[in-house]
Design a protein around this motif. Structure first.
Motif, mmCIF file in Angstrom:
data_model
loop_
_atom_site.group_PDB
_atom_site.id
_atom_site.type_symbol
_atom_site.label_atom_id
_atom_site.label_comp_id
_atom_site.label_asym_id
_atom_site.label_seq_id
_atom_site.Cartn_x
_atom_site.Cartn_y
_atom_site.Cartn_z
ATOM 1 N N ARG A 289 10.599 -3.850 -5.083
ATOM 2 C CA ARG A 289 9.650 -4.566 -5.935
ATOM 3 C C ARG A 289 10.423 -5.499 -6.860
ATOM 4 O O ARG A 289 11.324 -5.055 -7.571
ATOM 5 C CB ARG A 289 8.827 -3.592 -6.777
ATOM 6 N N THR A 290 10.046 -6.754 -6.864
ATOM 7 C CA THR A 290 10.754 -7.747 -7.657
ATOM 8 C C THR A 290 9.785 -8.468 -8.578
ATOM 9 O O THR A 290 8.709 -8.890 -8.148
ATOM 10 C CB THR A 290 11.447 -8.783 -6.745
ATOM 11 N N LEU B 185 -0.888 -4.642 -7.336
ATOM 12 C CA LEU B 185 0.123 -4.219 -8.287
ATOM 13 C C LEU B 185 0.628 -2.813 -7.997
ATOM 14 O O LEU B 185 1.799 -2.507 -8.226
ATOM 15 C CB LEU B 185 -0.439 -4.276 -9.712
ATOM 16 N N ILE B 186 -0.242 -1.954 -7.503
ATOM 17 C CA ILE B 186 0.150 -0.569 -7.236
ATOM 18 C C ILE B 186 0.793 -0.409 -5.862
ATOM 19 O O ILE B 186 1.855 0.188 -5.723
ATOM 20 C CB ILE B 186 -1.067 0.370 -7.372
ATOM 21 N N GLU B 187 0.167 -0.979 -4.843
ATOM 22 C CA GLU B 187 0.685 -0.808 -3.490
ATOM 23 C C GLU B 187 1.835 -1.773 -3.196
ATOM 24 O O GLU B 187 2.766 -1.426 -2.473
ATOM 25 C CB GLU B 187 -0.431 -0.985 -2.463
ATOM 26 N N GLY C 106 6.359 1.481 -8.838
ATOM 27 C CA GLY C 106 7.506 1.432 -7.947
ATOM 28 C C GLY C 106 8.575 2.444 -8.325
ATOM 29 O O GLY C 106 9.146 3.124 -7.457
ATOM 30 N N LEU C 107 8.857 2.573 -9.610
ATOM 31 C CA LEU C 107 9.868 3.532 -10.050
ATOM 32 C C LEU C 107 9.444 4.959 -9.727
ATOM 33 O O LEU C 107 10.255 5.773 -9.267
ATOM 34 C CB LEU C 107 10.118 3.371 -11.553
ATOM 35 N N ARG C 108 8.184 5.276 -9.950
ATOM 36 C CA ARG C 108 7.704 6.634 -9.667
ATOM 37 C C ARG C 108 7.737 6.951 -8.173
ATOM 38 O O ARG C 108 7.929 8.100 -7.770
ATOM 39 C CB ARG C 108 6.278 6.819 -10.203
ATOM 40 N N ARG C 109 7.563 5.920 -7.346
ATOM 41 C CA ARG C 109 7.538 6.125 -5.895
ATOM 42 C C ARG C 109 8.923 6.048 -5.266
ATOM 43 O O ARG C 109 9.070 6.229 -4.063
ATOM 44 C CB ARG C 109 6.616 5.090 -5.247
ATOM 45 N N GLY C 110 9.927 5.744 -6.075
ATOM 46 C CA GLY C 110 11.273 5.679 -5.545
ATOM 47 C C GLY C 110 11.668 4.352 -4.955
ATOM 48 O O GLY C 110 12.694 4.254 -4.273
ATOM 49 N N ASN C 111 10.870 3.301 -5.192
ATOM 50 C CA ASN C 111 11.235 1.969 -4.710
ATOM 51 C C ASN C 111 12.370 1.393 -5.554
ATOM 52 O O ASN C 111 12.475 1.692 -6.747
ATOM 53 C CB ASN C 111 10.055 0.996 -4.806
ATOM 54 N N GLY C 112 13.172 0.545 -4.927
ATOM 55 C CA GLY C 112 14.083 -0.254 -5.718
ATOM 56 C C GLY C 112 13.282 -1.261 -6.524
ATOM 57 O O GLY C 112 12.275 -1.793 -6.038
ATOM 58 N N VAL C 113 13.680 -1.515 -7.761
ATOM 59 C CA VAL C 113 12.939 -2.418 -8.646
ATOM 60 C C VAL C 113 13.914 -3.403 -9.275
ATOM 61 O O VAL C 113 14.943 -3.012 -9.833
ATOM 62 C CB VAL C 113 12.188 -1.634 -9.746
ATOM 63 N N VAL C 114 13.579 -4.688 -9.170
ATOM 64 C CA VAL C 114 14.406 -5.758 -9.725
ATOM 65 C C VAL C 114 13.564 -6.576 -10.700
ATOM 66 O O VAL C 114 12.463 -7.014 -10.354
ATOM 67 C CB VAL C 114 14.946 -6.678 -8.609
#
Length: 265
Positions: A126-127, A14-16, A44-52
């Motif tokens: 991350r989706t 869940l984290i990685e 994901g949001l804290r790490r700057g990933n796109g999140v869907v």
């Protein structure tokens, strides 16, 4: 995307959220679901990933409320384009025809989303996908499994992790009538739940009453002949075996197991 590999811990997945990992969790209640999904999203949001997020309105509202409790303002991420929210039912309408998903339309719909999010250059997307759960509970299990297969095909085109969830009561005999093996087969990992071991112990106690021996001993190595079943929690694997081999006893075993499960420690 459904290749065999050593399964990491729940928190690690869940984290990685490694690229091209497609994992699922079988939930019994919305609280456990919300806990798991918000861990996945907020990291994901804290790490700057796109999140869907593709989910029902009710679940989306739960996720957003939890993000706010964790001092993350969804509005900021929505405005920047880092976070996209999509209604699961409306998204399904883009590629479902006569209760069957169409690959070309699915690919076009999902590609449009991933192209937008990928444009921000934040690495793996991350989706969270809730469409399959809607189909499952509408009795369209085969369509749900087909969509899981489509996600695996899409992974050849885009780097993303995918978290799917199914709301299933492990004590409900009907839950074992659907193609649970298909859920296991189409995912790289099935994430365990805190109560999985409690359910297994309750099943063993119930089967000792019904058959005179714990199911785990009676079934033994006959379990898991299909790859998909090997990924499921022990209790669900056991009940699938019972459903196939002792169908007339499955409801009684589950009813007795619920009593042991609900009994105070």
């Amino acid at each position: 995307m459904n290749r065999q590999m050593e399964s990491p811990s729940v928190d690690a997945l869940l984290i990685e959220a490694p690229a091209n990992r497609h994992f699922a969790q079988l939930h019994g209640d919305s609280q456990a679901l919300t806990d798991a999904v918000t861990m996945y999203l907020q990291t994901g949001l804290r790490r700057g990933n796109g999140v869907v997020v593709i989910a029902s309105r009710a679940l989306t509202d739960l996720f957003l409320a939890r993000l706010r409790e964790d001092e993350l303002d969804p509005g900021v991420f929505l405005k920047s384009g880092q976070l996209e929210l999509h209604d699961a039912e409306l998204t399904l309408r883009k590629f479902m025809y006569n209760d069957t998903p169409d690959w070309d339309d699915f690919r076009r719909a999902m590609s449009a989303i991933f192209e937008r999010v990928r444009a921000f250059g934040r690495g793996t997307t991350r989706t969270y996908g809730g469409m399959v759960n809607l189909l499952w509970h509408e009795g369209k299990e085969d369509a749900a499994i087909r969509i899981e297969e489509y996600w695996n095909e899409l992974a050849h085109l885009y780097p993303f992790s995918l978290f799917c969830s199914y709301m299933l009561d492990p004590h409900d005999d009907h839950a074992y009538s659907g193609p649970l093996e298909g859920i296991g087969r189409t995912h790289s990992d099935i994430i365990g739940m805190a109560d999985d071991e409690r359910f297994r112990v309750a099943l063993d106690a119930a089967s000792r009453d019904v058959f005179g021996v714990p199911l785990s001993q009676m079934v033994g190595f006959s379990l898991g002949h299909q790859d998909g079943e090997r990924r499921l929690p022990s209790g669900q694997r056991t009940m699938l075996w019972v459903k196939r081999n002792l169908p007339s006893a499955s409801a009684a075993v589950l009813e007795r197991a619920r009593r042991y499960y609900d009994a105070p420690f």
